[in-house]
Motif scaffolding. Structure first.
Motif, PDB file in Angstrom:
ATOM      1  N   ALA A  33       3.599  -1.130  12.828  1.00  9.82           N
ATOM      2  CA  ALA A  33       2.624  -0.638  11.871  1.00  9.82           C
ATOM      3  C   ALA A  33       2.118  -1.728  10.934  1.00  9.82           C
ATOM      4  O   ALA A  33       1.122  -1.535  10.256  1.00  9.82           O
ATOM      5  CB  ALA A  33       3.230   0.503  11.056  1.00  9.82           C
ATOM      6  N   TYR A  34       2.792  -2.865  10.862  1.00 11.81           N
ATOM      7  CA  TYR A  34       2.383  -3.924   9.953  1.00 11.81           C
ATOM      8  C   TYR A  34       1.092  -4.559  10.453  1.00 11.81           C
ATOM      9  O   TYR A  34       0.953  -4.869  11.632  1.00 11.81           O
ATOM     10  CB  TYR A  34       3.466  -4.998   9.848  1.00 11.81           C
ATOM     11  CG  TYR A  34       3.138  -6.051   8.820  1.00 11.81           C
ATOM     12  CD1 TYR A  34       3.527  -5.895   7.505  1.00 11.81           C
ATOM     13  CD2 TYR A  34       2.417  -7.188   9.174  1.00 11.81           C
ATOM     14  CE1 TYR A  34       3.212  -6.851   6.552  1.00 11.81           C
ATOM     15  CE2 TYR A  34       2.098  -8.144   8.236  1.00 11.81           C
ATOM     16  CZ  TYR A  34       2.489  -7.980   6.924  1.00 11.81           C
ATOM     17  OH  TYR A  34       2.168  -8.921   5.993  1.00 11.81           O
ATOM     18  N   ARG A  35       0.135  -4.740   9.533  1.00  8.70           N
ATOM     19  CA  ARG A  35      -1.137  -5.355   9.883  1.00  8.70           C
ATOM     20  C   ARG A  35      -1.294  -6.646   9.091  1.00  8.70           C
ATOM     21  O   ARG A  35      -1.157  -6.641   7.880  1.00  8.70           O
ATOM     22  CB  ARG A  35      -2.293  -4.409   9.573  1.00  8.70           C
ATOM     23  CG  ARG A  35      -2.250  -3.150  10.444  1.00  8.70           C
ATOM     24  CD  ARG A  35      -3.327  -2.180  10.052  1.00  8.70           C
ATOM     25  NE  ARG A  35      -3.030  -1.655   8.704  1.00  8.70           N
ATOM     26  CZ  ARG A  35      -3.931  -1.094   7.910  1.00  8.70           C
ATOM     27  NH1 ARG A  35      -5.186  -0.993   8.283  1.00  8.70           N
ATOM     28  NH2 ARG A  35      -3.590  -0.636   6.720  1.00  8.70           N
ATOM     29  N   GLU A  36      -1.613  -7.729   9.756  1.00 10.42           N
ATOM     30  CA  GLU A  36      -1.804  -8.995   9.060  1.00 10.42           C
ATOM     31  C   GLU A  36      -3.162  -9.080   8.390  1.00 10.42           C
ATOM     32  O   GLU A  36      -3.381  -9.922   7.527  1.00 10.42           O
ATOM     33  CB  GLU A  36      -1.593 -10.164  10.023  1.00 10.42           C
ATOM     34  CG  GLU A  36      -0.144 -10.274  10.469  1.00 10.42           C
ATOM     35  CD  GLU A  36       0.157 -11.594  11.120  1.00 10.42           C
ATOM     36  OE1 GLU A  36      -0.544 -12.579  10.825  1.00 10.42           O
ATOM     37  OE2 GLU A  36       1.093 -11.644  11.926  1.00 10.42           O
ATOM     38  N   SER A  37      -4.084  -8.196   8.759  1.00  7.01           N
ATOM     39  CA  SER A  37      -5.397  -8.148   8.126  1.00  7.01           C
ATOM     40  C   SER A  37      -5.607  -6.775   7.514  1.00  7.01           C
ATOM     41  O   SER A  37      -5.608  -5.772   8.224  1.00  7.01           O
ATOM     42  CB  SER A  37      -6.508  -8.430   9.144  1.00  7.01           C
ATOM     43  OG  SER A  37      -6.398  -9.744   9.650  1.00  7.01           O
ATOM     44  N   ILE A  38      -5.750  -6.749   6.188  1.00  4.32           N
ATOM     45  CA  ILE A  38      -6.014  -5.497   5.482  1.00  4.32           C
ATOM     46  C   ILE A  38      -6.974  -5.762   4.330  1.00  4.32           C
ATOM     47  O   ILE A  38      -7.067  -6.869   3.808  1.00  4.32           O
ATOM     48  CB  ILE A  38      -4.728  -4.823   4.933  1.00  4.32           C
ATOM     49  CG1 ILE A  38      -3.990  -5.754   3.965  1.00  4.32           C
ATOM     50  CG2 ILE A  38      -3.836  -4.349   6.054  1.00  4.32           C
ATOM     51  CD1 ILE A  38      -2.831  -5.093   3.240  1.00  4.32           C
ATOM     52  N   ASP A  39      -7.709  -4.733   3.961  1.00  7.91           N
ATOM     53  CA  ASP A  39      -8.576  -4.752   2.790  1.00  7.91           C
ATOM     54  C   ASP A  39      -8.229  -3.528   1.963  1.00  7.91           C
ATOM     55  O   ASP A  39      -8.318  -2.395   2.467  1.00  7.91           O
ATOM     56  CB  ASP A  39     -10.049  -4.714   3.204  1.00  7.91           C
ATOM     57  CG  ASP A  39     -10.461  -5.985   3.922  1.00  7.91           C
ATOM     58  OD1 ASP A  39     -10.692  -6.991   3.231  1.00  7.91           O
ATOM     59  OD2 ASP A  39     -10.537  -5.964   5.170  1.00  7.91           O
ATOM     60  N   LEU A  40      -7.822  -3.762   0.721  1.00 11.44           N
ATOM     61  CA  LEU A  40      -7.410  -2.683  -0.166  1.00 11.44           C
ATOM     62  C   LEU A  40      -8.062  -2.857  -1.523  1.00 11.44           C
ATOM     63  O   LEU A  40      -8.435  -3.964  -1.918  1.00 11.44           O
ATOM     64  CB  LEU A  40      -5.884  -2.706  -0.374  1.00 11.44           C
ATOM     65  CG  LEU A  40      -4.974  -2.583   0.837  1.00 11.44           C
ATOM     66  CD1 LEU A  40      -3.528  -2.826   0.421  1.00 11.44           C
ATOM     67  CD2 LEU A  40      -5.117  -1.215   1.472  1.00 11.44           C
ATOM     68  N   SER A  41      -8.155  -1.761  -2.234  1.00 14.80           N
ATOM     69  CA  SER A  41      -8.536  -1.821  -3.644  1.00 14.80           C
ATOM     70  C   SER A  41      -7.661  -0.818  -4.375  1.00 14.80           C
ATOM     71  O   SER A  41      -7.031   0.044  -3.759  1.00 14.80           O
ATOM     72  CB  SER A  41     -10.016  -1.500  -3.834  1.00 14.80           C
ATOM     73  OG  SER A  41     -10.303  -0.193  -3.374  1.00 14.80           O
ATOM     74  N   GLY A  42      -7.608  -0.950  -5.674  1.00 16.06           N
ATOM     75  CA  GLY A  42      -6.786  -0.028  -6.442  1.00 16.06           C
ATOM     76  C   GLY A  42      -6.726  -0.408  -7.897  1.00 16.06           C
ATOM     77  O   GLY A  42      -7.534  -1.192  -8.400  1.00 16.06           O
ATOM     78  N   ARG A  43      -5.740   0.157  -8.559  1.00 15.56           N
ATOM     79  CA  ARG A  43      -5.544  -0.064  -9.984  1.00 15.56           C
ATOM     80  C   ARG A  43      -4.110  -0.496 -10.216  1.00 15.56           C
ATOM     81  O   ARG A  43      -3.214  -0.152  -9.440  1.00 15.56           O
ATOM     82  CB  ARG A  43      -5.828   1.229 -10.756  1.00 15.56           C
ATOM     83  CG  ARG A  43      -7.272   1.660 -10.624  1.00 15.56           C
ATOM     84  CD  ARG A  43      -7.536   3.063 -11.110  1.00 15.56           C
ATOM     85  NE  ARG A  43      -6.681   4.096 -10.567  1.00 15.56           N
ATOM     86  CZ  ARG A  43      -6.759   4.595  -9.352  1.00 15.56           C
ATOM     87  NH1 ARG A  43      -7.652   4.114  -8.488  1.00 15.56           N
ATOM     88  NH2 ARG A  43      -5.953   5.550  -8.955  1.00 15.56           N
ATOM     89  N   LEU A  44      -3.907  -1.236 -11.293  1.00 17.58           N
ATOM     90  CA  LEU A  44      -2.545  -1.601 -11.647  1.00 17.58           C
ATOM     91  C   LEU A  44      -2.386  -1.535 -13.153  1.00 17.58           C
ATOM     92  O   LEU A  44      -3.333  -1.717 -13.909  1.00 17.58           O
ATOM     93  CB  LEU A  44      -2.163  -2.976 -11.108  1.00 17.58           C
ATOM     94  CG  LEU A  44      -3.123  -4.133 -11.308  1.00 17.58           C
ATOM     95  CD1 LEU A  44      -2.786  -4.893 -12.577  1.00 17.58           C
ATOM     96  CD2 LEU A  44      -3.043  -5.050 -10.110  1.00 17.58           C
TER      97      LEU A  44
END
Length: 198
Positions: A33-44
């Motif tokens: 399930a691990y992907r070396e290419s991802i695009d995420l957004s969010g809050r911290l």
């Protein structure tokens, strides 16, 4: 925005990006399930003690991860870009709004140069996908039934909720990370909320 909070946001962005230079990448043969290419957004959000005073701050982030590069943009809650980070295997570059870029061989060193202390969230490249390396150096895959771990580098992680909790390896939606001390920062608490995939 007070300079202390602004610098801490930049440090956090640097730490987010820094995972690309220090994280141990899982084998796709063993962690499908691990992907070396991802695009995420969010809050911290970040809370901590410094010199006996409680500090807190909030921001938004965009994360673009590729096998050989990680790019992070950190924005204020109102959408202004505070910092951009680019990390490759040999170099990390941090650009603050209105200032010349600064570069170093690794993101931890760059954070140390910029702020005088390091926030080594080296595993976040894994954490954002529900993985970590535990205190014994073993690979940890989070799930709704097994959602907390103490990492080899001293973080306590709790994966609070999921994008799809019925998936074979669910992607996290909310991650809480805590550490007792990082340099002169005490009781550091980071909450990451990942936006749902489009």
């Amino acid at each position: 925005m007070p300079i202390t909070r602004r610098l801490t946001l930049i440090a956090l962005a640097a730490a987010l990006a820094g995972c690309a230079t220090t994280a141990t990448m899982p084998s796709t043969a063993t962690v499908g399930a691990y992907r070396e290419s991802i695009d995420l957004s969010g809050r911290l959000s970040v809370n901590y003690l410094k010199d006996g005073a409680r500090e807190s701050l909030n921001g938004n982030f965009n994360w673009a991860q590729r096998p050989d590069r990680t790019d992070v943009t950190l924005n204020s809650p109102l959408g202004q870009t505070i910092a951009t980070i680019a990390v490759t295997p040999g170099e990390a570059t941090l650009t603050q709004s209105g200032r010349a870029p600064r570069s170093a061989a690794d993101i931890d060193g760059l954070t140390q140069q910029t702020l005088g202390w390091t926030l080594p969230v080296a595993g976040l490249r894994d954490w954002l996908q529900g993985y970590a390396v535990d205190e014994q150096g073993r690979r940890f895959a989070a799930s709704p039934a097994n959602n907390s771990v103490s990492t080899k580098d001293g973080w306590r992680l709790r994966f609070m909720s999921w994008q799809d909790d019925k998936a074979p390896q669910p992607m996290p939606r909310v991650i809480n990370a805590e550490r007792s001390a990082v340099g002169d920062i005490q009781d550091l608490q980071i909450r990451i909320v990942i936006d749902p995939a489009a």
